[in-house]
Design a protein around this motif. Structure first.
Motif, PDB file in Angstrom:
ATOM      1  N   GLY A  46       0.805  -1.210   0.000  1.00 49.47           N
ATOM      2  CA  GLY A  46       0.000   0.000   0.000  1.00 49.47           C
ATOM      3  C   GLY A  46       0.841   1.264   0.000  1.00 49.47           C
ATOM      4  N   GLY A  47       0.556   2.167  -0.931  1.00 48.92           N
ATOM      5  CA  GLY A  47       1.263   3.440  -1.003  1.00 48.92           C
ATOM      6  C   GLY A  47       2.652   3.360  -1.597  1.00 48.92           C
ATOM      7  N   LYS A  48       3.027   2.208  -2.147  1.00 45.82           N
ATOM      8  CA  LYS A  48       4.367   2.042  -2.715  1.00 45.82           C
ATOM      9  C   LYS A  48       4.293   1.863  -4.230  1.00 45.82           C
ATOM     10  N   SER A  49       5.347   2.285  -4.923  1.00 46.06           N
ATOM     11  CA  SER A  49       5.439   2.053  -6.366  1.00 46.06           C
ATOM     12  C   SER A  49       6.068   0.682  -6.596  1.00 46.06           C
ATOM     13  N   VAL A  50       5.595  -0.001  -7.638  1.00 49.34           N
ATOM     14  CA  VAL A  50       5.974  -1.397  -7.857  1.00 49.34           C
ATOM     15  C   VAL A  50       6.425  -1.614  -9.300  1.00 49.34           C
ATOM     16  N   ALA A  51       7.433  -2.458  -9.462  1.00 50.10           N
ATOM     17  CA  ALA A  51       7.876  -2.889 -10.788  1.00 50.10           C
ATOM     18  C   ALA A  51       7.928  -4.411 -10.813  1.00 50.10           C
ATOM     19  N   VAL A  52       7.567  -4.995 -11.938  1.00 47.33           N
ATOM     20  CA  VAL A  52       7.651  -6.440 -12.134  1.00 47.33           C
ATOM     21  C   VAL A  52       8.654  -6.696 -13.259  1.00 47.33           C
ATOM     22  N   VAL A  53       9.609  -7.565 -12.987  1.00 48.28           N
ATOM     23  CA  VAL A  53      10.678  -7.847 -13.942  1.00 48.28           C
ATOM     24  C   VAL A  53      10.749  -9.350 -14.165  1.00 48.28           C
ATOM     25  N   TYR A  54      10.977  -9.771 -15.412  1.00 50.57           N
ATOM     26  CA  TYR A  54      11.143 -11.198 -15.686  1.00 50.57           C
ATOM     27  C   TYR A  54      12.410 -11.431 -16.491  1.00 50.57           C
ATOM     28  N   ASN A  55      12.923 -12.639 -16.375  1.00 50.51           N
ATOM     29  CA  ASN A  55      14.155 -12.997 -17.053  1.00 50.51           C
ATOM     30  C   ASN A  55      13.860 -13.562 -18.444  1.00 50.51           C
ATOM     31  N   ASP A  56      14.416 -12.945 -19.457  1.00 50.35           N
ATOM     32  CA  ASP A  56      14.273 -13.415 -20.836  1.00 50.35           C
ATOM     33  C   ASP A  56      15.521 -14.236 -21.170  1.00 50.35           C
ATOM     34  N   ASN A  57      15.386 -15.564 -21.141  1.00 50.30           N
ATOM     35  CA  ASN A  57      16.557 -16.420 -21.354  1.00 50.30           C
ATOM     36  C   ASN A  57      16.832 -16.738 -22.816  1.00 50.30           C
ATOM     37  N   GLY A  58      16.087 -16.109 -23.707  1.00 54.57           N
ATOM     38  CA  GLY A  58      16.337 -16.313 -25.130  1.00 54.57           C
ATOM     39  C   GLY A  58      15.491 -17.394 -25.762  1.00 54.57           C
ATOM     40  N   ASN A  59      14.857 -18.244 -24.960  1.00 54.61           N
ATOM     41  CA  ASN A  59      13.968 -19.279 -25.482  1.00 54.61           C
ATOM     42  C   ASN A  59      12.588 -18.660 -25.688  1.00 54.61           C
ATOM     43  N   SER A  60      12.071 -18.735 -26.892  1.00 51.91           N
ATOM     44  CA  SER A  60      10.838 -18.013 -27.229  1.00 51.91           C
ATOM     45  C   SER A  60       9.662 -18.458 -26.367  1.00 51.91           C
ATOM     46  N   PHE A  61       9.508 -19.778 -26.129  1.00 46.59           N
ATOM     47  CA  PHE A  61       8.377 -20.232 -25.320  1.00 46.59           C
ATOM     48  C   PHE A  61       8.561 -19.842 -23.862  1.00 46.59           C
ATOM     49  N   ASP A  62       9.756 -20.030 -23.310  1.00 51.84           N
ATOM     50  CA  ASP A  62      10.017 -19.639 -21.927  1.00 51.84           C
ATOM     51  C   ASP A  62       9.703 -18.164 -21.723  1.00 51.84           C
ATOM     52  N   SER A  63      10.174 -17.340 -22.646  1.00 50.58           N
ATOM     53  CA  SER A  63       9.982 -15.895 -22.522  1.00 50.58           C
ATOM     54  C   SER A  63       8.515 -15.506 -22.638  1.00 50.58           C
ATOM     55  N   LEU A  64       7.807 -16.153 -23.585  1.00 48.56           N
ATOM     56  CA  LEU A  64       6.383 -15.859 -23.752  1.00 48.56           C
ATOM     57  C   LEU A  64       5.607 -16.241 -22.502  1.00 48.56           C
ATOM     58  N   PHE A  65       5.932 -17.396 -21.943  1.00 49.54           N
ATOM     59  CA  PHE A  65       5.211 -17.863 -20.765  1.00 49.54           C
ATOM     60  C   PHE A  65       5.451 -16.946 -19.568  1.00 49.54           C
ATOM     61  N   ILE A  66       6.704 -16.652 -19.262  1.00 51.31           N
ATOM     62  CA  ILE A  66       6.993 -15.858 -18.066  1.00 51.31           C
ATOM     63  C   ILE A  66       6.570 -14.404 -18.257  1.00 51.31           C
ATOM     64  N   ALA A  67       6.563 -13.938 -19.511  1.00 54.31           N
ATOM     65  CA  ALA A  67       6.049 -12.587 -19.781  1.00 54.31           C
ATOM     66  C   ALA A  67       4.551 -12.523 -19.495  1.00 54.31           C
ATOM     67  N   SER A  68       3.832 -13.582 -19.855  1.00 57.59           N
ATOM     68  CA  SER A  68       2.387 -13.611 -19.605  1.00 57.59           C
ATOM     69  C   SER A  68       2.099 -13.735 -18.113  1.00 57.59           C
ATOM     70  N   VAL A  69       2.914 -14.520 -17.408  1.00 57.86           N
ATOM     71  CA  VAL A  69       2.759 -14.629 -15.952  1.00 57.86           C
ATOM     72  C   VAL A  69       2.967 -13.258 -15.303  1.00 57.86           C
ATOM     73  N   SER A  70       3.989 -12.550 -15.738  1.00 57.31           N
ATOM     74  CA  SER A  70       4.282 -11.217 -15.197  1.00 57.31           C
ATOM     75  C   SER A  70       3.142 -10.255 -15.464  1.00 57.31           C
ATOM     76  N   GLU A  71       2.559 -10.345 -16.642  1.00 62.43           N
ATOM     77  CA  GLU A  71       1.435  -9.479 -16.999  1.00 62.43           C
ATOM     78  C   GLU A  71       0.238  -9.726 -16.081  1.00 62.43           C
ATOM     79  N   GLY A  72      -0.108 -10.999 -15.891  1.00 72.23           N
ATOM     80  CA  GLY A  72      -1.232 -11.319 -15.018  1.00 72.23           C
ATOM     81  C   GLY A  72      -0.972 -10.938 -13.578  1.00 72.23           C
ATOM     82  N   PHE A  73       0.257 -11.138 -13.118  1.00 75.18           N
ATOM     83  CA  PHE A  73       0.648 -10.777 -11.758  1.00 75.18           C
ATOM     84  C   PHE A  73       0.478  -9.277 -11.541  1.00 75.18           C
ATOM     85  N   ALA A  74       0.982  -8.478 -12.477  1.00 72.74           N
ATOM     86  CA  ALA A  74       0.881  -7.024 -12.363  1.00 72.74           C
ATOM     87  C   ALA A  74      -0.577  -6.564 -12.394  1.00 72.74           C
TER      88      ALA A  74
END
Length: 313
Positions: A46-74
């Motif tokens: 509460g009252g704090k600014s937040v950033a969500v960061v994910y690791n892009d390891n270069g694998n297209s499926f891994d990156s797509l999956f964790i990017a979508s998880v980060s989006e839903g989390f945010a």
């Protein structure tokens, strides 16, 4: 850690005489409210600014999956803490570097200009299984008349650093689950093709995973109440006005009136005003100041309601 307060129910009053029933006696007014307590994770956003960061390891499926998880989390955090307003930045890091350390998260936090940073490491997947194509009852077209479900078992680690936490430490959370993505076809395509198609469609299932993982960082609500003291009879207008301001959630206005009332030489009335000041400070998130005013109230004239407020502090 400071608790914040939000009100979801109409105010109800319970009048109780604190001392003998007589004119100009102190009276307790009880407000029903919902008390917002820290999340199950113990992290307060509460009252704090937040950033969500994910690791892009270069694998297209891994990156797509964790990017979508980060989006839903945010999105889930924004719904709770920012009134569904887009307020959380989402960033990615180079998979070749190691960011799993407090110093690395501090650097990310400085770069993003946020108070709190959540960092998703690359996901780890177990063997994925694909069901045989099943014919749809009402397909939109012949090319999409069959559907196959790809079950994706995964595990992921989430690291958190809160620059406003006195502990000044990186915290680690981990979990494993499965998500299911779908591939539509004419029923004749190869399994490898259907798997690739289902992987490409993982964004929405991944977002659902992210929203679910955010639940442990959402506040927990508890039914509670707070008591305000006022006087009736002669010269009661300031007390009534302060009470009305408080029940209208204008705590700063009520606080100003109680500060003036605390200047009286009458120990009981001064104690009541000081107690109310402690209540206002608590409702405004100033728990340390609230404790100081409650100490003053107890020293001048102990009140029976003081112990309940002290439990909240």
């Amino acid at each position: 850690m400071k608790n914040s307060i939000s009100f979801l129910f109409p105010v109800t009053a319970a009048v109780a005489v604190l001392s003998c029933i007589a004119s100009c006696s102190p009276i307790a007014y009880t407000m029903r409210l919902d008390l917002k307590t820290p999340s199950k994770s113990g992290i307060e956003l509460g009252g704090k600014s937040v950033a969500v960061v994910y690791n892009d390891n270069g694998n297209s499926f891994d990156s797509l999956f964790i990017a979508s998880v980060s989006e839903g989390f945010a999105e889930q955090l924004e719904k709770e803490y920012f009134s569904d307003r887009r307020a959380i930045g989402i960033f990615k890091t180079d998979g070749e570097a190691d960011y799993v350390s407090k110093d690395s998260l501090v650097n990310i936090l400085v770069d993003t200009g946020s108070d709190v940073v959540f960092y998703y490491d690359s996901p780890v997947f177990d063997e994925m299984t694909l069901t045989s194509p099943s014919k749809l009852a009402n397909p939109s077209s012949s090319d999409s008349s069959y559907v196959s479900a790809l079950t994706i078992p995964f595990s992921v680690k989430l690291y958190v650093y809160d620059s406003m936490d006195k502990a000044d430490e990186m915290r680690e959370f981990s979990g494993s689950s499965t998500c299911i993505s779908y591939a539509y076809s004419d029923g004749e395509e190869l399994e490898s093709v259907l798997k690739d198609r289902a992987k490409i469609s993982v964004f929405e299932p991944g977002k659902a995973v992210g929203k679910k993982s955010a639940y442990q960082f959402l506040p927990v609500w508890k039914d509670s109440s707070i008591t305000i003291i006022y006087y009736d009879g002669m010269d009661a207008n300031p007390w009534i006005n302060a009470l009305l301001a408080a029940t209208d959630y204008r705590w700063k206005d009520a606080l100003d009136i109680w500060m003036e009332l605390a200047g009286t030489k009458n120990l009981q009335k001064r104690s009541c005003a000081q107690y109310n000041i402690a209540v206002a400070c608590y409702m405004l998130g100033q728990k340390e100041l609230a404790s100081e005013w409650l100490d003053r109230s107890d020293a001048d004239f102990p009140l029976s309601v003081s112990s309940n407020l002290r439990k909240l502090l």
